[in-house]
Design a protein around this motif. Structure first.
Motif, PDB file in Angstrom:
ATOM      1  N   ALA A 108       0.828  -1.211   0.000  1.00  0.00           N
ATOM      2  CA  ALA A 108       0.000   0.000   0.000  1.00  0.00           C
ATOM      3  C   ALA A 108       0.858   1.255   0.000  1.00  0.00           C
ATOM      4  O   ALA A 108       0.500   2.264   0.578  1.00  0.00           O
ATOM      5  CB  ALA A 108      -0.962   0.004   1.187  1.00  0.00           C
ATOM      6  N   ALA A 109       2.023   1.194  -0.624  1.00  0.00           N
ATOM      7  CA  ALA A 109       2.968   2.309  -0.560  1.00  0.00           C
ATOM      8  C   ALA A 109       2.852   3.268  -1.735  1.00  0.00           C
ATOM      9  O   ALA A 109       3.169   4.433  -1.609  1.00  0.00           O
ATOM     10  CB  ALA A 109       4.391   1.779  -0.467  1.00  0.00           C
ATOM     11  N   CYS A 110       2.399   2.786  -2.894  1.00  0.00           N
ATOM     12  CA  CYS A 110       2.489   3.662  -4.068  1.00  0.00           C
ATOM     13  C   CYS A 110       1.300   4.599  -4.188  1.00  0.00           C
ATOM     14  O   CYS A 110       1.391   5.627  -4.825  1.00  0.00           O
ATOM     15  CB  CYS A 110       2.669   2.853  -5.348  1.00  0.00           C
ATOM     16  N   ARG A 111       0.193   4.273  -3.565  1.00  0.00           N
ATOM     17  CA  ARG A 111      -1.018   5.101  -3.530  1.00  0.00           C
ATOM     18  C   ARG A 111      -1.624   5.324  -4.917  1.00  0.00           C
ATOM     19  O   ARG A 111      -2.379   6.259  -5.116  1.00  0.00           O
ATOM     20  CB  ARG A 111      -0.765   6.455  -2.862  1.00  0.00           C
ATOM     21  N   LEU A 132      10.630   3.146  -5.534  1.00  0.00           N
ATOM     22  CA  LEU A 132      10.485   2.517  -4.215  1.00  0.00           C
ATOM     23  C   LEU A 132       9.157   1.769  -4.060  1.00  0.00           C
ATOM     24  O   LEU A 132       8.377   2.039  -3.150  1.00  0.00           O
ATOM     25  CB  LEU A 132      10.656   3.555  -3.103  1.00  0.00           C
ATOM     26  N   TYR A 183       9.248  -1.496  -3.755  1.00  0.00           N
ATOM     27  CA  TYR A 183       9.662  -2.631  -2.912  1.00  0.00           C
ATOM     28  C   TYR A 183       9.379  -3.994  -3.543  1.00  0.00           C
ATOM     29  O   TYR A 183       9.410  -5.007  -2.878  1.00  0.00           O
ATOM     30  CB  TYR A 183       9.022  -2.562  -1.520  1.00  0.00           C
ATOM     31  N   ARG A 196      16.477   7.446   4.430  1.00  0.00           N
ATOM     32  CA  ARG A 196      15.105   7.751   4.806  1.00  0.00           C
ATOM     33  C   ARG A 196      14.516   8.738   3.814  1.00  0.00           C
ATOM     34  O   ARG A 196      15.239   9.467   3.145  1.00  0.00           O
ATOM     35  CB  ARG A 196      15.132   8.354   6.209  1.00  0.00           C
ATOM     36  N   GLY A 197      13.215   8.740   3.755  1.00  0.00           N
ATOM     37  CA  GLY A 197      12.504   9.723   2.956  1.00  0.00           C
ATOM     38  C   GLY A 197      12.914   9.672   1.500  1.00  0.00           C
ATOM     39  O   GLY A 197      13.100   8.602   0.926  1.00  0.00           O
ATOM     40  N   VAL A 198      13.089  10.851   0.923  1.00  0.00           N
ATOM     41  CA  VAL A 198      13.374  10.918  -0.507  1.00  0.00           C
ATOM     42  C   VAL A 198      14.766  10.364  -0.815  1.00  0.00           C
ATOM     43  O   VAL A 198      15.076  10.058  -1.951  1.00  0.00           O
ATOM     44  CB  VAL A 198      13.209  12.369  -0.995  1.00  0.00           C
ATOM     45  N   SER A 231      15.795   7.540   0.362  1.00  0.00           N
ATOM     46  CA  SER A 231      15.711   6.076   0.471  1.00  0.00           C
ATOM     47  C   SER A 231      16.223   5.440  -0.803  1.00  0.00           C
ATOM     48  O   SER A 231      15.965   5.916  -1.904  1.00  0.00           O
ATOM     49  CB  SER A 231      14.265   5.625   0.677  1.00  0.00           C
ATOM     50  N   GLY A 288      15.939   7.983  16.657  1.00  0.00           N
ATOM     51  CA  GLY A 288      15.849   9.340  16.142  1.00  0.00           C
ATOM     52  C   GLY A 288      14.949   9.507  14.940  1.00  0.00           C
ATOM     53  O   GLY A 288      15.249  10.260  14.032  1.00  0.00           O
ATOM     54  N   ARG A 303      12.823  -1.919  10.311  1.00  0.00           N
ATOM     55  CA  ARG A 303      12.863  -0.537   9.868  1.00  0.00           C
ATOM     56  C   ARG A 303      11.587   0.162  10.333  1.00  0.00           C
ATOM     57  O   ARG A 303      10.496  -0.390  10.223  1.00  0.00           O
ATOM     58  CB  ARG A 303      12.925  -0.545   8.350  1.00  0.00           C
ATOM     59  N   GLN A 314       8.809   1.705   9.847  1.00  0.00           N
ATOM     60  CA  GLN A 314       7.822   2.113   8.853  1.00  0.00           C
ATOM     61  C   GLN A 314       6.456   1.652   9.303  1.00  0.00           C
ATOM     62  O   GLN A 314       6.327   0.592   9.901  1.00  0.00           O
ATOM     63  CB  GLN A 314       8.168   1.484   7.494  1.00  0.00           C
ATOM     64  N   ILE A 346       0.247  -1.734   7.679  1.00  0.00           N
ATOM     65  CA  ILE A 346      -1.096  -1.645   7.123  1.00  0.00           C
ATOM     66  C   ILE A 346      -2.090  -1.897   8.253  1.00  0.00           C
ATOM     67  O   ILE A 346      -1.943  -2.853   9.009  1.00  0.00           O
ATOM     68  CB  ILE A 346      -1.284  -2.687   6.003  1.00  0.00           C
ATOM     69  N   HIS A 376      12.339  16.071   6.386  1.00  0.00           N
ATOM     70  CA  HIS A 376      13.451  15.349   6.985  1.00  0.00           C
ATOM     71  C   HIS A 376      12.978  14.051   7.636  1.00  0.00           C
ATOM     72  O   HIS A 376      13.699  13.052   7.663  1.00  0.00           O
ATOM     73  CB  HIS A 376      14.109  16.249   8.030  1.00  0.00           C
ATOM     74  N   GLU A 377      11.757  14.072   8.163  1.00  0.00           N
ATOM     75  CA  GLU A 377      11.270  12.923   8.917  1.00  0.00           C
ATOM     76  C   GLU A 377      10.435  11.947   8.102  1.00  0.00           C
ATOM     77  O   GLU A 377      10.098  10.877   8.576  1.00  0.00           O
ATOM     78  CB  GLU A 377      10.463  13.391  10.134  1.00  0.00           C
ATOM     79  N   SER A 378      10.062  12.322   6.877  1.00  0.00           N
ATOM     80  CA  SER A 378       9.277  11.400   6.051  1.00  0.00           C
ATOM     81  C   SER A 378      10.060  10.097   5.882  1.00  0.00           C
ATOM     82  O   SER A 378      11.239  10.105   5.556  1.00  0.00           O
ATOM     83  CB  SER A 378       9.028  12.034   4.679  1.00  0.00           C
ATOM     84  N   CYS A 379       9.388   8.972   6.108  1.00  0.00           N
ATOM     85  CA  CYS A 379      10.129   7.713   6.109  1.00  0.00           C
ATOM     86  C   CYS A 379      10.425   7.228   4.696  1.00  0.00           C
ATOM     87  O   CYS A 379      11.290   6.394   4.498  1.00  0.00           O
ATOM     88  CB  CYS A 379       9.376   6.644   6.893  1.00  0.00           C
ATOM     89  N   GLY A 380       9.679   7.720   3.712  1.00  0.00           N
ATOM     90  CA  GLY A 380       9.935   7.315   2.337  1.00  0.00           C
ATOM     91  C   GLY A 380       9.086   6.166   1.868  1.00  0.00           C
ATOM     92  O   GLY A 380       9.231   5.680   0.758  1.00  0.00           O
ATOM     93  N   TRP A 381       8.182   5.727   2.720  1.00  0.00           N
ATOM     94  CA  TRP A 381       7.364   4.560   2.360  1.00  0.00           C
ATOM     95  C   TRP A 381       6.419   4.881   1.196  1.00  0.00           C
ATOM     96  O   TRP A 381       6.389   4.169   0.202  1.00  0.00           O
ATOM     97  CB  TRP A 381       6.575   4.118   3.579  1.00  0.00           C
ATOM     98  N   CYS A 382       5.628   5.924   1.323  1.00  0.00           N
ATOM     99  CA  CYS A 382       4.638   6.170   0.263  1.00  0.00           C
ATOM    100  C   CYS A 382       4.979   7.411  -0.535  1.00  0.00           C
ATOM    101  O   CYS A 382       5.644   8.325  -0.066  1.00  0.00           O
ATOM    102  CB  CYS A 382       3.227   6.219   0.839  1.00  0.00           C
ATOM    103  N   ILE A 383       4.488   7.418  -1.745  1.00  0.00           N
ATOM    104  CA  ILE A 383       4.898   8.421  -2.715  1.00  0.00           C
ATOM    105  C   ILE A 383       4.445   9.836  -2.352  1.00  0.00           C
ATOM    106  O   ILE A 383       5.254  10.762  -2.369  1.00  0.00           O
ATOM    107  CB  ILE A 383       4.416   8.012  -4.126  1.00  0.00           C
ATOM    108  N   ARG A 387       6.598  11.204   0.576  1.00  0.00           N
ATOM    109  CA  ARG A 387       8.033  11.259   0.268  1.00  0.00           C
ATOM    110  C   ARG A 387       8.349  12.361  -0.738  1.00  0.00           C
ATOM    111  O   ARG A 387       9.221  13.196  -0.526  1.00  0.00           O
ATOM    112  CB  ARG A 387       8.458   9.903  -0.295  1.00  0.00           C
ATOM    113  N   THR A 428      -1.960   9.718   1.944  1.00  0.00           N
ATOM    114  CA  THR A 428      -0.716   9.067   2.328  1.00  0.00           C
ATOM    115  C   THR A 428      -1.013   7.817   3.155  1.00  0.00           C
ATOM    116  O   THR A 428      -2.133   7.590   3.581  1.00  0.00           O
ATOM    117  CB  THR A 428       0.166  10.026   3.139  1.00  0.00           C
ATOM    118  N   PHE A 429       0.047   7.026   3.350  1.00  0.00           N
ATOM    119  CA  PHE A 429      -0.107   5.749   4.038  1.00  0.00           C
ATOM    120  C   PHE A 429      -0.393   5.958   5.522  1.00  0.00           C
ATOM    121  O   PHE A 429      -1.178   5.249   6.112  1.00  0.00           O
ATOM    122  CB  PHE A 429       1.184   4.943   3.859  1.00  0.00           C
TER     123      PHE A 429
END
Lengths: 693, 440
Positions: free
Chosen positions: A46-49, A151, A153, A173-175, A177, B174, B192, B194, B197, B347-354, B357, B394-395
């Motif tokens: 469920a990451a790409c939305r 990303l 996955y 992390r973030g962008v 990653s 952190g 990690r 993240q 679901i 800075h804190e966005s984990c990068g999981w969802c588009i 991120r 977002t997720f």
């Protein structure tokens, strides 16, 4: 079915079993919901939305890849909010994606490109500087271009869940990653390339294919991999008669998306610089290039002469040539030359198993059974190394159906990761290990037994007797080495059995006997390399070799006839589970001929009447004459797998366990052929300990 | 230690032991009524404890404000799986600093709250997930846990009653994202950080897929006083739908910043002018964030008449959140404020969802440019539009947290953006290294 859930998608009434995801229910109803990270068979992200849909009575848009269907649910997949969300997701994705489609390997087959074409915005509002990272090479095969990565996955999941290797993970992390190998800067894995094929964009690219061609400039030929006995379908991309890519992205065939390094990358033996492209004849003690006419004439003359004086022939067939070639070879030997001195490298005791199971139906497993059966017992084999497709299917069976897998092996194997019980035994004592599992196995509703070459002769009968005593339905797979090892047995490349396990009147010499016979007049080797193991006792024997390369046997030959590879010919092969599949010629190497044609021309030169030797007519003879091969033609012709079933009758021959020995190839070796693939020999071989939990 | 002088307007329930000498020590705690509520719970049934918490109208103090008693009642107590208590001490929301003072000054209050929760659901093991930057708190908590073990409030056969409970601290590394409950659980499991679901929610499948009670530090700290006073009495401290007191962190341009325990429903004006001593330098309040930087921003005029409770803030279009009040005076540059907030979430966005991120990154770049005056009015629209595109798609809520303040700042302070870009004239496009050129 009464317990179906009824819902409405885009005004269409759809029924689906409870637990079905909305994205799947829509797909089955013919409604496509776009998605990057959703991939059937792997865990949900469920990451790409991208798959967001509108559901009535729910305040926010919902990810349809994680939303199970519910009674009375009303879903809209093309409403304004959904279309807007999709557009914005694509816009977000393109902000950091380098728009280098003109030089990207994926251009033309890229899911991101397709999605933007269909749903994306034409206007670009992003005017900032993109985040750039340099491309990385992780192995001779895998390259990673982080900026292109979206990303999703998928690569991580196919590696850890599909392959059971887990060579990939995420860093940063973030962008920032990125996908990264578990070993920092390089891969230590199966090098199967599944991550490359599953990548929806051009982030992971293949060392063999990158910057070679555009996908639309290739012809795509579906054929069967010529390495191990699993019989995976591989789709070869051919440009200018050169194979540049192997993959199975259309998921056709018995293997779905699975291919190992051999099926995906090891096709490069086909244009190896040492490939033989002209017949060679020993003149003045040296092998020299001659014309086909001269070479065939010399062989035909020698054969006719030896046949006329009732001399001794020795004929060695191949485990990689087609059924048609094997059938024609034994016909040539028995009818044309009047000898039963024919054999091949035996790597599994198929004969005893067929005899032990004679008269049963439904006792031979298919590849699909590895995925469907509730329990499996692996005896004396490292499946992940030697039979990667069967291992993949078993793993998928465990992931999807919670299959219970038992292993009885000499050392640790990858199946241990999820097997319910693992037994370590000395070689030759596997059956004791199997017996120790009796209390557990007898509780299973059904069982699939896969056994390797260490179970042979009477042990096979004992194993079958043990399974019978469990009183549950059992299916068997007798593991053999090469792409047509099974077909070679079925076609009668044996001194004591003709095609379809029919006993012959006066059995001939076995392979070691031929090699040891000092009075051998002719040794005719078709696509095999017996001199790698044995020495030829008959110093004066006339040796004829049909080969792709100058192997040890070819170097001793008097005449070498350059043969076409499996990727250059048509025909059928039978895999380890007895499934017959079609080979389709993808490329051509100038100067070579398929073995069937070589044998046909030889027969013509000798004026033998062995019938028409086209692939179709020989296959027709196989269908009518070989036990178990009366398979439906359309199934084979359309590239599907047809199950053969040669179990109707006992086989009154004592098998020779001493002649059966597996070559124990790993993922990175494949007899003499594997030595000629640069990709196979260039990768870092995975140290076996890493699999050990 | 305490960071601010207490105010006479406070209602000190959770913080009543603050300022006592050696307040973190178990002897101080026991001398001032400590662990009595837990002992009282030993005589109560699980249903009675949960009912008491339900009656208190206690709502989760981490920011989302979910009713705590209801959350506890979702735990399948009959399940054969082990149950876990997890304390969310990953306090990272900008503007929020209440959990640290609770753990620093009264760690045994938290331990007692955890013990009561464990009694209520039948858990035998608990974890306190402490933000990595709160390194010094781990020592304090560990010492307190050791004391509790030595006095037989933790361990096997607690107080000779045959109950067992083990409590551990665990440090984060952190990441703001690990304050989100499911990401916290992933991190606690060694993975990690993240989000997962959901459903299933942690109450059903939390830590190691087992039923888990996961609450904020302040929520657990409220529980002993609820048991002591009775749920009803505790509820009456607050407003009808939300009971009790709330630790409020006054930060920003205010004369007496600090952590104050105020009744829910406390008027904003009184809070700023009387508790907080007014706006610094006697200036006007330009903007007001009620509960951490992820809440929509209010203008000063909007904020003055409100009261500090969930419903009042929701009516005004924002959230009570974690109680991290941020006050900005008339000199504040709102474009810079928006940029600073976005910098944090990017800075804190984990990068999981588009959407999160890429959206936070794009917005940060855009806001940086606007802050330098290198933008057009179209860029201001774009900020609002991009934030809208992230919102609700977002997720996990991090994307919303980044979008909500941004949307409100652009809406309410658009003139400041326009003033910035009017100062500098730009021509586009330009070199690859800098897409905009300043025209002198």
């Amino acid at each position: 079915m009464a317990d179906l859930v009824t819902l409405t998608i885009n005004g269409k009434t759809v029924q689906a079993p409870p637990g079905t995801l909305v994205i799947d229910a829509a797909k089955r109803a013919g409604i496509e919901i776009p998605a990057f990270c959703y991939y059937e068979g792997f865990s949900l992200q469920a990451a790409c939305r991208m798959c967001l849909v509108e559901v009535e009575k729910m305040p926010k848009l919902q990810a349809s890849c994680t939303l199970p269907v519910a009674e009375g649910m009303v879903v809209k997949t093309e409403s304004d909010p959904v279309v807007k969300a999709r557009k914005s997701t694509l816009e977000f994705l393109l902000t950091n994606h380098p728009l280098d489609c003109p030089v990207c390997d994926k251009g033309g087959e890229c899911e991101l490109q397709d999605m933007v074409f269909r749903y994306g915005a034409a206007e670009s509002r992003f005017t900032e500087i993109k985040h750039h990272v340099d491309e990385k090479q992780w192995s001779p095969i895998v390259f990673y271009d982080a900026p292109r990565c979206i990303l999703c996955y998928r690569c991580i999941r196919v590696c850890s869940e599909g392959m059971g290797v887990g060579a990939l993970g995420i860093v940063n992390r973030g962008v920032y990653s990125e996908i990264a190998p578990s070993h920092g800067d390089h891969l230590e894995c199966d090098e199967c390339g599944a991550c490359i094929d599953i990548c929806p964009v051009g982030a992971l690219t293949s060392g063999t294919y990158r910057y070679q061609t555009r996908p639309w400039e290739m012809k795509h030929v579906g054929t069967i991999c010529t390495f191990c006995s699993n019989g995976c379908k591989t789709t070869l991309g051919v440009r200018n008669e050169k194979i540049v890519r192997g993959n199975n992205r259309d998921k056709s065939g018995i293997n779905g998306e699975f291919l190992c390094i051999k099926g995906r990358f090891a096709f490069d033996f086909q244009d190896h610089p040492e490939r033989l492209t002209s017949p060679l004849m020993r003149i003045d003690g040296k092998l020299q290039e001659v014309s086909w006419a001269k070479a065939l004439e010399a062989v035909a003359k020698k054969f006719a002469e030896v046949k006329a004086r009732n001399g001794k022939f020795g004929i060695v067939g191949s485990t990689k040539t087609t059924n048609e070639e094997n059938f024609f070879l034994q016909k040539f030997a028995r009818q044309g030359l009047g000898t039963n001195n024919i054999d091949h490298h035996r790597s599994g005791d198929v004969v005893t198993l067929m005899d032990a199971l004679a008269g049963r139906t439904n006792a031979l497993a298919t590849v699909e059974d590895c995925y469907q059966m509730k329990a499996a017992l692996v005896v004396g084999a490292d499946l992940a190394q030697e039979h990667p497709l069967l291992a993949y299917q078993l793993r998928a069976n465990f992931r999807h159906h919670n299959a219970r897998v038992y292993t009885v092996t000499r050392g640790p194997v990858r199946e241990d990761q999820y097997s319910v019980s693992r037994v370590r035994t000395e070689p030759g004592k596997e059956l004791e290990g199997v017996e120790s599992l009796r209390p557990m196995l007898s509780q299973e509703p059904e069982l699939l037994i896969l056994f390797g070459s260490s179970i042979k002769g009477e042990d096979v009968r004992r194993l079958v007797a043990f399974a019978d005593s469990l009183n549950i339905p059992v299916k068997y797979i007798c593991l053999v080495d090469y792409s047509n090892s099974r077909g070679a047995v079925d076609m009668g490349l044996l001194p004591d059995l003709g095609p379809g396990y029919q006993p012959v009147d006066n059995p001939g010499l076995t392979l070691p006997e031929m090699m040891a016979a000092t009075d051998l007049d002719v040794l005719w080797v078709v696509g095999a390399n017996p001199l790698a193991r044995y020495s030829l006792a008959a110093a004066n024997a006339f040796v004829v070799v049909q080969e792709m390369f100058l192997t040890e046997t070819a170097q001793r030959a008097d005449v070498v006839l350059p043969a076409a590879s499996a990727y250059e010919k048509n025909g059928t092969v039978t895999n380890v589970t007895g499934q017959c599949q079609k080979l389709t010629a993808a490329a051509k190497t100038m100067g070579t001929k398929p073995d069937l044609e070589i044998m046909g021309l030889l027969a013509k030169e000798m004026k033998l009447n062995l019938g028409i030797w086209t692939v179709q007519s020989v296959f027709e003879q196989i269908r009518t004459q070989v036990r178990g091969y009366n398979i439906p033609l359309p199934v084979v012709a359309t590239g599907q797998a047809a199950q053969t079933s040669p179990l109707n009758g006992r086989i009154p021959v004592i098998s020779r366990p001493d002649l059966i020995q597996s070559a124990s190839n790993t993922l990175f070796t494949s007899g003499s052929l594997g030595r000629y693939s640069k990709k196979l020999t260039s990768v870092l071989e995975y140290p076996g300990e890493l699999y050990r939990p | 230690m305490l960071y601010n002088e207490p105010s006479p307007l406070e209602t000190r329930v959770l913080t009543r032991r603050f300022g006592l000498p050696n307040s973190a020590h178990i002897d101080t705690y026991l001398a001032h009524g400590g662990y009595r509520s837990f002992e009282k719970c030993l005589e109560m049934t699980q249903e009675q404890i949960i009912e008491e918490v339900k009656a208190s109208n206690l709502r989760g103090r981490g920011g989302a404000g979910f009713p705590t008693g209801l959350k506890w009642s979702f735990v399948p107590r009959q399940s054969p799986k082990p149950k876990y208590i997890v304390v969310n001490a990953d306090e990272s929301e900008p503007g929020t600093c209440k959990d640290r003072v609770l753990m620093e000054n009264d760690p045994h209050l938290l331990i007692e709250g955890v013990l009561i929760a464990a009694q209520a659901v039948g858990a035998k093991r608990g974890y306190i997930y402490i933000r990595g930057e709160y390194r010094y708190l781990i020592d304090i908590m560990d010492r307190a846990i050791e004391e509790a073990y030595s006095r037989n409030y933790l361990g096997k056969n607690i107080l000779g009653r045959g109950i067992e409970f083990d409590l551990y601290t665990h440090t984060g590394a952190g990441a703001y994202e690990c304050g989100e409950e499911s990401a916290l659980l992933e991190s606690l499991e060694g993975k990690r950080g993240q989000p997962r679901i959901r459903p299933p929610f942690p109450a059903v499948a939390g830590l190691y897929q087992c039923p888990t009670v996961l609450n904020n530090v302040e929520t657990f700290c409220a529980v002993p006083s609820i048991i002591e006073m009775g749920g009803k009495a505790w509820a009456e401290l607050g407003v009808p739908k939300a009971g009790g007191t709330k630790l409020t962190c006054l930060t920003g341009h205010i004369n007496k910043p600090g952590v104050y325990e105020l009744r829910l429903g406390f008027p904003v004006e009184k809070m700023i002018n009387e508790v907080g001593g007014g706006i610094r330098g006697g200036k006007k309040m330009k903007a007001f964030i009620p509960g951490g930087s992820s809440c929509p921003v209010l203008t000063g005029e909007e904020a003055w008449p409100l009261t500090m409770d969930y419903d009042s803030m929701a009516k005004a279009g924002t959230m009570l959140g974690s109680g991290g009040v941020i006050i900005m005076d008339e000199d504040t540059d709102m474009v810079k404020a928006a940029l600073r907030i976005m910098h944090f979430y990017q800075h804190e966005s984990c990068g999981w969802c588009i959407p999160c991120r890429e959206g936070t990154t794009w917005l940060k770049k855009l806001l940086t440019r606007l802050d330098q005056g290198l933008g057009t009015s179209r860029d201001i629209d774009l900020v609002g539009d991009l934030a809208q595109n992230m919102l609700g798609r977002t997720f996990c809520p991090l994307g919303d947290a980044a979008a909500l303040p941004t949307i409100s700042i652009v809406q309410k302070f658009r003139h400041e953006f326009e003033a910035k870009i009017a100062k500098v004239q730009v021509a586009m496009p330009a070199s690859a290294n800098h897409p905009f050129v300043v025209v002198q």
